[in-house]
Design an enzyme around this catalytic site. Sequence first.
Site, PDB file in Angstrom:
ATOM      1  N   ASP A  38       0.840  -1.202   0.000  1.00 51.98           N
ATOM      2  CA  ASP A  38       0.000   0.000   0.000  1.00 51.98           C
ATOM      3  C   ASP A  38       0.872   1.248   0.000  1.00 51.98           C
ATOM      4  OD1 ASP A  38      -2.154  -1.596   0.024  1.00 51.98           O
ATOM      5  OD2 ASP A  38      -2.773  -1.166   2.095  1.00 51.98           O
ATOM      6  N   GLU A  96     -21.155 -20.167 -10.078  1.00 53.13           N
ATOM      7  CA  GLU A  96     -20.426 -19.189  -9.263  1.00 53.13           C
ATOM      8  C   GLU A  96     -21.325 -18.709  -8.135  1.00 53.13           C
ATOM      9  OE1 GLU A  96     -19.470 -15.846 -11.719  1.00 53.13           O
ATOM     10  OE2 GLU A  96     -21.544 -15.243 -11.930  1.00 53.13           O
ATOM     11  N   LYS A 109     -23.657 -16.408  -5.932  1.00 54.02           N
ATOM     12  CA  LYS A 109     -24.519 -15.263  -6.239  1.00 54.02           C
ATOM     13  C   LYS A 109     -24.226 -14.196  -5.193  1.00 54.02           C
ATOM     14  CE  LYS A 109     -29.208 -14.062  -7.548  1.00 54.02           C
ATOM     15  NZ  LYS A 109     -29.517 -12.979  -6.631  1.00 54.02           N
ATOM     16  N   ASP A 157     -24.219 -10.928  -2.963  1.00 53.63           N
ATOM     17  CA  ASP A 157     -25.338 -10.150  -2.436  1.00 53.63           C
ATOM     18  C   ASP A 157     -24.880  -8.705  -2.259  1.00 53.63           C
ATOM     19  OD1 ASP A 157     -27.812  -9.583  -1.504  1.00 53.63           O
ATOM     20  OD2 ASP A 157     -27.584 -10.624   0.416  1.00 53.63           O
ATOM     21  N   GLU A 164     -21.438  -7.210  -9.800  1.00 54.99           N
ATOM     22  CA  GLU A 164     -21.983  -6.875  -8.497  1.00 54.99           C
ATOM     23  C   GLU A 164     -20.934  -6.076  -7.731  1.00 54.99           C
ATOM     24  OE1 GLU A 164     -25.022  -8.187  -8.394  1.00 54.99           O
ATOM     25  OE2 GLU A 164     -25.660  -8.080  -6.283  1.00 54.99           O
ATOM     26  N   TYR A 200     -19.807 -10.505 -13.843  1.00 53.74           N
ATOM     27  CA  TYR A 200     -20.376 -11.849 -13.994  1.00 53.74           C
ATOM     28  C   TYR A 200     -21.064 -12.085 -15.335  1.00 53.74           C
ATOM     29  CZ  TYR A 200     -24.632  -9.512 -12.170  1.00 53.74           C
ATOM     30  OH  TYR A 200     -25.685  -8.673 -11.959  1.00 53.74           O
ATOM     31  N   LYS A 202     -31.085 -20.719  -4.372  1.00 57.92           N
ATOM     32  CA  LYS A 202     -31.136 -19.819  -3.218  1.00 57.92           C
ATOM     33  C   LYS A 202     -30.726 -20.523  -1.937  1.00 57.92           C
ATOM     34  CE  LYS A 202     -32.744 -15.887  -4.697  1.00 57.92           C
ATOM     35  NZ  LYS A 202     -32.731 -14.649  -4.097  1.00 57.92           N
ATOM     36  N   CYS A 258     -20.992  -3.463  38.357  1.00 63.51           N
ATOM     37  CA  CYS A 258     -20.585  -4.661  37.620  1.00 63.51           C
ATOM     38  C   CYS A 258     -21.427  -5.857  38.053  1.00 63.51           C
ATOM     39  CB  CYS A 258     -19.107  -4.929  37.875  1.00 63.51           C
ATOM     40  SG  CYS A 258     -18.543  -6.485  37.183  1.00 63.51           S
ATOM     41  N   CYS A 261     -18.753  -8.289  40.002  1.00 63.04           N
ATOM     42  CA  CYS A 261     -18.038  -7.971  41.242  1.00 63.04           C
ATOM     43  C   CYS A 261     -18.626  -6.762  41.973  1.00 63.04           C
ATOM     44  CB  CYS A 261     -16.561  -7.729  40.961  1.00 63.04           C
ATOM     45  SG  CYS A 261     -16.238  -6.133  40.185  1.00 63.04           S
ATOM     46  N   CYS A 279     -16.149  -1.966  33.876  1.00 63.00           N
ATOM     47  CA  CYS A 279     -16.079  -2.248  35.302  1.00 63.00           C
ATOM     48  C   CYS A 279     -14.729  -1.732  35.794  1.00 63.00           C
ATOM     49  CB  CYS A 279     -16.170  -3.754  35.528  1.00 63.00           C
ATOM     50  SG  CYS A 279     -15.580  -4.271  37.144  1.00 63.00           S
ATOM     51  N   CYS A 337     -11.996  -8.080  39.908  1.00 59.37           N
ATOM     52  CA  CYS A 337     -13.253  -8.565  39.351  1.00 59.37           C
ATOM     53  C   CYS A 337     -13.045  -9.974  38.806  1.00 59.37           C
ATOM     54  CB  CYS A 337     -13.713  -7.632  38.228  1.00 59.37           C
ATOM     55  SG  CYS A 337     -15.195  -8.228  37.403  1.00 59.37           S
TER      56      CYS A 337
HETATM   57  O1  JCF Z   1     -23.615 -12.570  -8.281  1.00 53.87           O
HETATM   58  C1  JCF Z   1     -24.706 -12.224  -8.715  1.00 53.87           C
HETATM   59  N1  JCF Z   1     -25.499 -11.538  -7.955  1.00 53.87           N
HETATM   60  C2  JCF Z   1     -25.085 -12.575 -10.114  1.00 53.87           C
HETATM   61  C3  JCF Z   1     -26.259 -12.060 -10.688  1.00 53.87           C
HETATM   62  C4  JCF Z   1     -24.250 -13.412 -10.841  1.00 53.87           C
HETATM   63  C5  JCF Z   1     -24.588 -13.736 -12.134  1.00 53.87           C
HETATM   64  O2  JCF Z   1     -23.772 -14.539 -12.847  1.00 53.87           O
HETATM   65  C6  JCF Z   1     -25.762 -13.215 -12.757  1.00 53.87           C
HETATM   66  C7  JCF Z   1     -26.589 -12.370 -12.004  1.00 53.87           C
HETATM   67  C8  JCF Z   1     -27.724 -11.856 -12.635  1.00 53.87           C
HETATM   68  C9  JCF Z   1     -27.998 -12.192 -13.943  1.00 53.87           C
HETATM   69  N2  JCF Z   1     -26.028 -13.534 -14.060  1.00 53.87           N
HETATM   70  C10 JCF Z   1     -27.137 -13.020 -14.618  1.00 53.87           C
HETATM   71  C11 JCF Z   1     -27.395 -13.375 -16.010  1.00 53.87           C
END
Ligand code: JCF
Length: 689
Positions: free
Chosen positions: A36, A118, A120, A122, A178, A230, A319, A413, A416, A431, A437
């Site tokens: 860095d 892969e 998904k 969030d 994402e 993705y 999911k 506390c 003690c 405390c 204690c």
């Molecule tokens: O990581 C994801 N949230 C994710 C969303 C990964 C993917 O390969 C996706 C997606 C949403 C649509 N592929 C599509 C076609």
Amino acid sequence: MTQLDSKRREEVERLRAELDDANYRYHVLDDPTLTDADYDRSLRRLQELEAEYPELVTADSPTQRVGAPPEAGFPEVEHAVPMLSLDNAFDEEELEAFVRRVAERLEASSESLSFCCEPKLDGAAVSLVYAQGRLVSGATRGDGRTGEGITSNLRTLRSVPLRLRGAHPPELLEVRGEVIISHADFEAMNQRARAEGSKLFANPRNAAAGSLRQLDPRITATRPLAFHGYQVARIEPDPGDATHSALMDRLGDLGLPTSGEREVVTGAPGVIGYCRRLGEKRDALGYDIDGVVIKVDDRRLQRELGFVARAPRWAIAFKFPAQEQTTWLNEVEFQVGRTGAITPVARLEPVSVAGVVVSSATLHNADEIARLGVMIGDNVVIRRAGDVIPQVVRVIEKARPADARRILFPERCPVCDSQIERLAGEAVARCSGGLYCPAQRKEALKHFVSRRALDIDGLGEKLIEALVERDWVATPADLFGLRAEALAELPRMGRKSSENLVASLEASKATTLARFIYALGIREVGEATAANLARHFGTLDALMAAGREALEGVEDVGPIVAAHVHTFFCQPHNRDTIDDLIACGLHWREETVIERPRPLVGQAWVLTGTLEGMTRDQGKARLQALGAKVTGSVSKKTAGLVAGEAAGSKLDKALQLGVPVLEESAFLARLAAWEAGDVATDESEEDKA
Ligand code: JCF
């Protein structure tokens, strides 16, 4: 163009290539080579050159990530290719049905089909457009057809290249991905926000989305956002890659990060196997995922399958169970930590969160309780992610029962009964009982015997608890008075293990000063600081006698740590414990003190104005390390004044009194010489006194 011009141009290009390469190695290859500090140094050098030769600035220079002015709002951006949603599968049967459907439609056998899998992620979905290899536009997903143009914000992410790698990037590339925040970064972000009393984010996804929607890109730039591609929406000319996975590898070569967890598998068993493996790995990934994305790998077959409504037939999202759940808060307990910190803990109606039963969650501190507005009996949303302790995210107020009770923070506390103290400006209450204690006693003892401290074998948590509960051991010194016969009476302790423990206690007496200091469990004194203290002072006596100023002269010790160390050694009960330990026979060889030159002993120095290369505190610490006293006002006894930018009345006074004045560059040169020990200044004559 003069020779000098072309040399400058070359250096600028070299620095840009070096910085781009560092990002590629860090974000795509996951194999950083530049530290860095080196990165920052090269970036600063580039900034200097560009400031001096503005004609060399280009829009895709690494210096141009931040700099766009705050916006009034985000423009609407219509996606040239809509951003798709995915169909979901909630169990393995639905996954099998997906594979079967695909095979039937293609009139192929399912065992012959390859799928690219892969995690998904969030986070927040975005789309990036590169024209002639330059990032020209970035947008949120929005409703899939129209998103918000957030180009200036996306430019601040180091994982988003401003120019693609390689000599022949595609003429046009639109990539979807994402933007996420890791668990560690999210924790740090909220920790800071909590300390500052500012707004907290409920989860990394909200934090990522919120950070991308800042009107001022300088704020986005401070957020730990990472992009992972993705999907390729458009690439011209089409490179003709046969598979989605090959296209993803191509993104990597172009400098765009993609998931390192991506795998190509065959048939339904392959897909299910991947989902199971990733499910087991979920908690260890270090970032939030809500499932697995599975795609038919062959791009020709993808085209053949096409779309239904707004989702492709060639992909599905498997999911995982949600990381947030609602449950009831039954009670609040207050735990006392090793340092006396009081942590309110919510006892919950047990609930399964992403595969683990959760029955308690941290409430952090009194401020957090106030922020959440939580009461005993409330219905609460809790969140568990990875190794992070489960958290109460929010209260569902409309579900609050009539008999909900306020949470009262204790004044004494719970262990003690000592007074609980909360320092002004600190979120944490503590405390004040210290080693008295029992809660702190157990933790202090566990720390004392731990591997990096005295490293005493055979003295586990359970045994320490038994010893403290029987009142056999109150301080670490008491450990060394334990006899094997007595120990053998304890549960699960035979004669042999008792003898072994006494032997390892005996063996641990030969230790090092650094380990001993670390073992004392002084607040904010970790292994590295303990080692610095040991090396600096050489003997325990010298350390115990040191005042705050002397302590601040130690490498990496600032005023807070210095205060903790000083306070610790001022407590008579701590001094007693140390005396007892030494009386028991604990010993170590003296550390060899690195002889540092101290040419400024007996001199008073003053720092004023703003220094460029260091903070005033750093300048002060270096002067102190050389033996100087650093004071706040100039008198005729002042040995020297260091005058930074915009020095005011102190400079006037020094000039009036004839006190020597050093500007920053001269100061730096002198410091370096003093520290190297190769000058005898006039003033250093006083040394001999
Ligand atoms: O990581 C994801 N949230 C994710 C969303 C990964 C993917 O390969 C996706 C997606 C949403 C649509 N592929 C599509 C076609």
